[in-house]
Design an enzyme around this catalytic site. Structure first.
Site, PDB file in Angstrom:
ATOM      1  N   ARG A 198       0.854  -1.192   0.000  1.00 59.68           N
ATOM      2  CA  ARG A 198       0.000   0.000   0.000  1.00 59.68           C
ATOM      3  C   ARG A 198       0.887   1.236   0.000  1.00 59.68           C
ATOM      4  NH1 ARG A 198      -2.711   0.757   5.387  1.00 59.68           N
ATOM      5  NH2 ARG A 198      -1.263   2.495   5.507  1.00 59.68           N
TER       6      ARG A 198
ATOM      7  N   HIS B 104      -3.989   4.411   4.772  1.00 61.48           N
ATOM      8  CA  HIS B 104      -5.097   3.462   4.791  1.00 61.48           C
ATOM      9  C   HIS B 104      -6.344   4.142   4.228  1.00 61.48           C
ATOM     10  CE1 HIS B 104      -8.174   0.712   6.181  1.00 61.48           C
ATOM     11  NE2 HIS B 104      -8.755   1.729   6.787  1.00 61.48           N
TER      12      HIS B 104
ATOM     13  N   TYR C 258       4.139   6.015  10.262  1.00 61.68           N
ATOM     14  CA  TYR C 258       4.454   4.619  10.581  1.00 61.68           C
ATOM     15  C   TYR C 258       5.073   3.825   9.444  1.00 61.68           C
ATOM     16  CZ  TYR C 258      -0.248   4.009   8.587  1.00 61.68           C
ATOM     17  OH  TYR C 258      -1.339   4.039   7.774  1.00 61.68           O
TER      18      TYR C 258
END
Lengths: 375, 421
Positions: free
Chosen positions: A262, A266, A275
């Site tokens: 990804r 998100h 992160y």
């Protein structure tokens, strides 16, 4: 116990784009259609991100990095098959002929939306031209549903299969276990497509499972497990094609783990910079699925820079136009709050409906949102 | 048409955002989707794009300001997309003036310049209210447009309507306004927007006081000898262009004291469940600036001489007052000193610079008759005294620890030769 070592992900094309005589089973125009679909997913993402940031829509989910998984898998399905998608799968719908405008209607939750504005943004559902069951936010709940539908096709003797897609985080859900277990027991015609994109929101794959891969989990349920390179569109297509064939011929279910990454957040609500390790992202950048597919297409003399520019402009104009039109489309009528649940509306709801219509008439239309999240 | 851009909820339930940076200027023509402003929320820092092509008419929030979701942050004139900016055409008429001439449908929002909380209205003139508030208003015969809402974006809640109904008919508006703002208004009153540095200070102070159980211990120190040493050091410093105050001596003494009482030098890492005792002594020096209290940090105090500290302090204080101190220079203090001595006050209860463990307050020097012990017996002399107030985090240190540290500080400062040890 002998440890099971996962094989390297299955690939069809090299990173340079060479396919060494592999027949993708797609005509040139179908290959270009798949490519155009990849670009449409990117354009849709880009426009939705801007719309969300300026408060014109409430929420969006970016697909960057995983586009080849949904487009590759969709290309191996028939329109008569059923898709139980995850929220990064609208490439499947686009591939089978859904227009960006229909999707934009959902993003704005307007009156032309298939769900009449009653679903969250990005949670598409389509009846035509394919069976695209509403994307659900709860993780893994749609997997047993897919197995149930596949079991029904099997009992009726229908030739359809179900494809259920989910992320690596979905494998930790209860639904994953129930679904794979009964798919194995019934030899149900279902394909489980695990889109392992490295992250469940901010939880890395390393913290998701102690297994050596997700594909290996298939063994415990007595079904086939395949690990495939998710950024190689033709490899995903081939793995799905074989799984569909197995399902249609009574060979039962398959768990496909498509390993991808990804390359964004998100959703519009998180900050991946906090992160995602920059080095990891950079390493995957050279495996960008769209660029990878372009190199394959160039190898078979179907692609040059000019084609990209032309198609990018074309899909951007279409997506942009869709956004403008959907934004102008009026909100769903008040009556849709009360419709589509009961065939005959119970008395107490009919009374409530009547009161709300009267109030709306007295006060004018209910005001549009004030910039707050529409839920 | 002037479009009011309201800060959207960019992250599923964010309540407010800080304006980090305006990426365009007032008067600029922007394209649809062109980034206009960078906003930081609890979840992420994002660029907010223009919702339509047009010209930026005005900004309603300043960089560094935190504004609630839903408040108007800029005005966009969507008629002048692509036209040269009228501000230029008019020969440099200021953008603010332009803004004043542009009809805007909504009264001041939460971040409006007036700072007055006005009833929230839609451009159509309808008051924003939750459905139950509307019902109750109908039942009680209250005019919704007269009710000041206490909800988000000034939306009228049921309780607002009920309060309005309870208040006497004649004083309805005033009563309700008073309820909403928490205080009555008089003729000479001023309302100052509570934001920017003031708000940051308020947040920091509240966090410290509500988190840390403070105890304060006060000590009187005879600094007659220190005054002599400092006078000589001052002359020496002038040769090098360094202004020597009492502060570097106090800093030196604090560093020596912390070496002996390391439990006062560091912070509590609540997440890890550990008390962090720091090897370095980084002293936050609370400085009064035109913008409010700022605490720049002098690093590695334990390994510096008094003169070095004096030089560094002078330079840092000057930059702090001029507002040229960098953000990283305000971080990572291990102990702080606040100096109210030049202003006045005999003692204070300093508030710890969170997450430090302790803070030292330094007070003004006073000349008083003092008893001096000599071989010939006690004598009365004119002595100079200074009070020190030490506040300590009582979770991490006991009263005795604080008292011992302060006693040692006194010992060092009464015989400043000891600072060379």
């Amino acid at each position: 116990m002998t440890p099971i070592s996962p094989p390297e992900p299955f690939t069809v094309t090299t990173l340079e784009g060479a396919a060494a005589g592999h027949d993708p089973g797609l005509q040139p125009d179908e290959l270009i259609h798949a490519y155009r679909t990849l670009l449409t997913v990117r354009a849709f993402d880009e426009v939705c991100m801007k719309l969300q940031r300026s408060g014109r829509i409430g929420f969006s989910i970016p697909n960057r990095g995983i586009e080849a998984v949904s487009v590759g898998a969709a290309s191996a399905l028939d329109k008569s098959d059923w898709i139980f998608p995850s929220y990064r799968d609208f490439g499947m719908a686009l591939y089978h002929g859904v227009r960006p405008l229909e999707m934009m209607h959902n993003m704005f939750g307007n009156g032309a939306d298939a769900a009449k504005g009653r679903q969250m943004s990005v949670h598409f559902s389509f009846v035509e031209p394919l069976h695209f069951v509403s994307i659900s936010s709860p993780i893994g709940t749609h997997l047993p549903q897919a197995v149930g539908a596949a079991r029904a096709f099997q009992m009726r003797g229908e030739d359809r299969v179900c494809l259920a897609s989910f992320g690596d985080g979905g494998t930790s859900s209860l639904g994953f276990h129930s679904a794979l277990n009964f798919a194995g027991v019934w030899r149900a015609p279902v394909i489980f497509l695990c889109q392992n994109n490295g992250w469940a929101i901010s939880c890395p794959s390393a913290k998701q499972t102690a297994s050596e891969s997700y594909a290996v989990k298939a063994q415990a349920y007595g079904i086939e497990g395949v690990l495939v390179e998710g950024n190689d569109l033709l490899a995903v297509r081939e793995a799905t094609r074989q799984a569909v064939e197995r399902a249609r011929s009574g060979g039962g279910a398959t768990l496909i783990e498509a390993r991808t990454y990804r390359m964004g957040g998100h959703s519009t609500s998180d900050d991946p910079k906090r992160y995602v390790p920059a080095a990891e992202l950079e390493a995957w950048e050279c495996k960008d699925p769209v660029r990878w597919f372009e190199r394959y297409l160039a190898g078979v003399e179907l692609w040059d820079e000019g084609l990209r520019e032309r198609l990018e402009a074309e899909v951007m104009a279409e997506v942009d136009g869709a956004a403008k039109e959907a934004e102008q489309t009026p909100a769903p009528g008040l009556e849709t709050i009360f419709s589509d649940v009961y065939r005959d509306l119970p008395t107490h709801l009919r009374r409530q409906g009547q009161e709300s219509f009267e109030m709306a008439q007295r006060l004018g239309d209910p005001a549009a949102g004030d910039g707050a999240f529409p839920l | 048409m002037t479009l009011e851009f309201k800060l959207p909820d960019i992250g599923e339930g964010t309540a407010e955002g800080e304006i980090v940076k305006w990426l365009v200027s007032v008067g600029d023509t922007v394209a649809e989707h062109q980034p206009v402003v960078e906003v930081m929320t609890d979840k992420a820092t994002v660029e907010i794009p223009a919702p339509a092509p047009g010209r930026i008419v005005s900004f309603l929030a300043e960089e560094g300001e935190t504004v609630p979701v839903g408040s108007v942050i800029f005005h966009l004139d969507t008629d002048s997309a692509g036209d040269p900016a009228p501000a230029e055409a008019a020969g440099g008429e200021s953008a603010r003036t332009q803004a004043a001439h542009t009809p805007v449908a909504v009264v001041a929002g939460p971040s409006g310049d007036s700072g007055v909380v006005a009833p929230a209205r839609k451009p159509t003139g309808r008051t924003l209210a939750v459905p139950s508030a509307r019902r109750v208003a109908r039942e009680l015969g209250v005019d919704l447009s007269q009710v000041v809402g206490s909800g988000r974006n000034g939306i009228v809640r049921r309780v607002d309507v009920e309060q309005m109904a309870k208040a006497g008919a004649g004083e309805q508006v005033a009563q309700s306004c008073a309820t909403a703002s928490g205080a009555a208004s008089g003729a000479g009153d001023q309302r100052i927007p509570f934001r920017g540095v003031r708000r940051k200070i308020a947040e920091a102070m509240s966090r410290s006081v509500y988190t840390i159980p403070h105890f304060t211990v006060v000590e009187e120190v005879d600094i007659t000898d220190l005054v002599t040493v400092r006078t000589k050091a001052k002359a020496l410093g002038e040769e090098q262009g360094i202004k020597v105050t009492f502060m570097p001596f106090i800093m030196k003494a604090v560093a020596l004291g912390l070496a002996r009482h390391p439990m006062l030098n560091g912070h509590l890492d609540e997440e890890a469940g550990e008390i962090v005792q720091r090897g370095d002594v980084n002293l936050g020096i609370a400085t009064d600036t035109p913008n409010g209290l700022i605490v720049p940090v002098v690093r590695g105090v334990q390994s510096q001489t008094v003169m070095q500290l004096a030089g560094q302090l002078g330079e840092l204080a000057e930059r702090t007052r001029a507002g040229r101190v960098k953000a990283e220079e305000l971080r990572d203090s291990t102990f702080s000193i606040t100096n109210a001595g030049a202003i006045g006050g005999t003692l204070a209860t300093p508030i710890i610079n969170f997450p430090d463990i302790a803070i030292l307050g330094v007070h003004r020097i006073v000349k008083r008759p003092g008893v001096v012990e000599t071989p010939e017996g006690d004598k009365i002399e004119v002595r100079q005294y200074m009070n020190f107030s030490l506040s300590v985090d009582h979770r991490l240190a006991d009263g005795a620890d604080g008292a011992r540290f302060l006693a040692y500080l006194r010992q060092l400062l009464e015989a400043p030769g000891l600072l060379a040890l």
